[in-house]
Design a protein around this motif. Structure first.
Motif, PDB file in Angstrom:
ATOM      1  N   LEU A   1       7.325   3.618   1.334  1.00 59.71           N
ATOM      2  CA  LEU A   1       6.051   4.289   1.603  1.00 59.71           C
ATOM      3  C   LEU A   1       5.562   5.062   0.380  1.00 59.71           C
ATOM      4  N   LEU A   2       6.484   5.622  -0.391  1.00 55.85           N
ATOM      5  CA  LEU A   2       6.083   6.295  -1.625  1.00 55.85           C
ATOM      6  C   LEU A   2       5.475   5.301  -2.599  1.00 55.85           C
ATOM      7  N   ILE A   3       6.109   4.148  -2.744  1.00 58.84           N
ATOM      8  CA  ILE A   3       5.554   3.111  -3.623  1.00 58.84           C
ATOM      9  C   ILE A   3       4.178   2.678  -3.128  1.00 58.84           C
ATOM     10  N   GLY A   4       4.027   2.624  -1.795  1.00 55.66           N
ATOM     11  CA  GLY A   4       2.712   2.291  -1.242  1.00 55.66           C
ATOM     12  C   GLY A   4       1.667   3.326  -1.621  1.00 55.66           C
ATOM     13  N   GLY A   5       2.045   4.606  -1.609  1.00 55.90           N
ATOM     14  CA  GLY A   5       1.113   5.651  -2.015  1.00 55.90           C
ATOM     15  C   GLY A   5       0.753   5.564  -3.495  1.00 55.90           C
ATOM     16  N   ILE A   6       1.760   5.303  -4.333  1.00 53.42           N
ATOM     17  CA  ILE A   6       1.500   5.139  -5.769  1.00 53.42           C
ATOM     18  C   ILE A   6       0.638   3.904  -6.019  1.00 53.42           C
ATOM     19  N   ARG A   7       0.901   2.876  -5.266  1.00 53.80           N
ATOM     20  CA  ARG A   7       0.099   1.646  -5.366  1.00 53.80           C
ATOM     21  C   ARG A   7      -1.371   1.918  -5.048  1.00 53.80           C
ATOM     22  N   SER A   8      -1.624   2.654  -3.978  1.00 51.04           N
ATOM     23  CA  SER A   8      -2.998   2.995  -3.611  1.00 51.04           C
ATOM     24  C   SER A   8      -3.649   3.861  -4.678  1.00 51.04           C
ATOM     25  N   ALA A   9      -2.907   4.837  -5.189  1.00 53.37           N
ATOM     26  CA  ALA A   9      -3.448   5.713  -6.224  1.00 53.37           C
ATOM     27  C   ALA A   9      -3.785   4.929  -7.488  1.00 53.37           C
ATOM     28  N   THR A  10      -2.912   4.003  -7.851  1.00 55.10           N
ATOM     29  CA  THR A  10      -3.135   3.203  -9.064  1.00 55.10           C
ATOM     30  C   THR A  10      -4.407   2.378  -8.949  1.00 55.10           C
ATOM     31  N   LEU A  11      -4.601   1.737  -7.820  1.00 54.51           N
ATOM     32  CA  LEU A  11      -5.792   0.905  -7.643  1.00 54.51           C
ATOM     33  C   LEU A  11      -7.057   1.759  -7.636  1.00 54.51           C
ATOM     34  N   GLN A  12      -6.987   2.955  -7.068  1.00 55.66           N
ATOM     35  CA  GLN A  12      -8.141   3.850  -7.081  1.00 55.66           C
ATOM     36  C   GLN A  12      -8.481   4.282  -8.503  1.00 55.66           C
ATOM     37  N   VAL A  13      -7.468   4.583  -9.287  1.00 57.70           N
ATOM     38  CA  VAL A  13      -7.720   5.021 -10.664  1.00 57.70           C
ATOM     39  C   VAL A  13      -8.245   3.857 -11.499  1.00 57.70           C
TER      40      VAL A  13
END
Length: 246
Positions: free
Chosen positions: A145-157
């Protein structure tokens, strides 16, 4: 269709593949801004998220703050920060970090909250300290789930980093805003294609990483489909009447 062909021809033009304004250079800038922003956001948000997830305290405040951060207009924030710190990468970088923190924070504490409380109680029952519970139980189980959060943040940035060019910081947004000012739609589309391609590649990479970080014990404990295949009845070779006459 002709516009798309022109955009790909623009990207394939050797004149646009070298130099300080070449596609590889701008792509490298864009990717570097994304990585730095997400790393800084992770350094700030992951410990806070783990603390919230482990103790259960501060979740309401965290949700309120992250929700407010998501509602901030990124372009307006970049211009405001540019007035305070000047033209350059500093202003957009701060805005990107603010944009990335909510997703990383949510992934961190959601990962801990997703761990079965019975597992935590069992860890305490066998004598584990709170630090051992965090590092050996909650962190590994909550990592997907942490990787999922980082994944979402990366795509937003990645999607938002195009605005870095409005304060002279470069990146792939250079082609988009330059094309907008000069009505060069081919250049605008070419820049957009590269941004989309970068987002797709990162999405695939994070999807693979998210699968790989699932603990082996979790995957091993998943029930397998043991249903037996239906057995077709054998062909009837004789009826009871014929059997009796044989």
């Amino acid at each position: 269709m002709n516009l798309f062909l022109d955009a790909f021809a623009w990207l394939a033009d050797p004149a646009h593949l070298s130099g300080a304004d070449g596609v590889p250079t701008r792509l490298g800038e864009h990717l570097w801004y994304t990585i730095v922003a997400v790393v800084i956001a992770s350094v700030l948000a992951v410990p806070a998220g783990y603390l919230i997830g482990h103790t259960g305290r501060g979740r309401t405040l965290a949700v309120a703050l992250t929700g407010g951060a998501r509602a901030l207009p990124t372009v307006g924030l970049v211009f405001l920060l540019a007035l305070l710190v000047g033209i350059g990468i500093t202003a957009p970088m701060i805005a990107f970090v603010v944009l990335a923190i909510p997703s990383v924070l949510a992934g961190a504490y959601s990962g801990f909250e997703a761990v079965d409380r019975k597992t935590i109680d069992a860890a305490r029952a066998v004598g584990m300290t709170e630090w051992q519970i965090v590092t050996k139980v909650e962190v590994p189980l909550g990592l997907p789930l942490l990787i999922g959060g980082i994944r979402s943040a990366t795509l937003q940035v990645v999607a938002t980093a195009t605005i870095a060019t409005v304060v002279g910081a470069g990146g792939l947004g250079t082609y988009i805003f330059r094309g907008l000012r000069s009505n060069d739609y081919t250049q605008m589309l070419a820049g957009s294609i590269v941004v989309i391609a970068l987002a797709v590649v990162l999405e695939i990479l994070f999807s693979i990483v998210q699968r790989l970080v699932v603990p082996a014990g979790v995957t091993a404990g998943r029930p397998s489909d043991t249903r037996s295949k239906a057995v077709r009845p054998g062909a009837v070779t004789a009826t009871p009447l014929t059997k009796g006459t044989q």
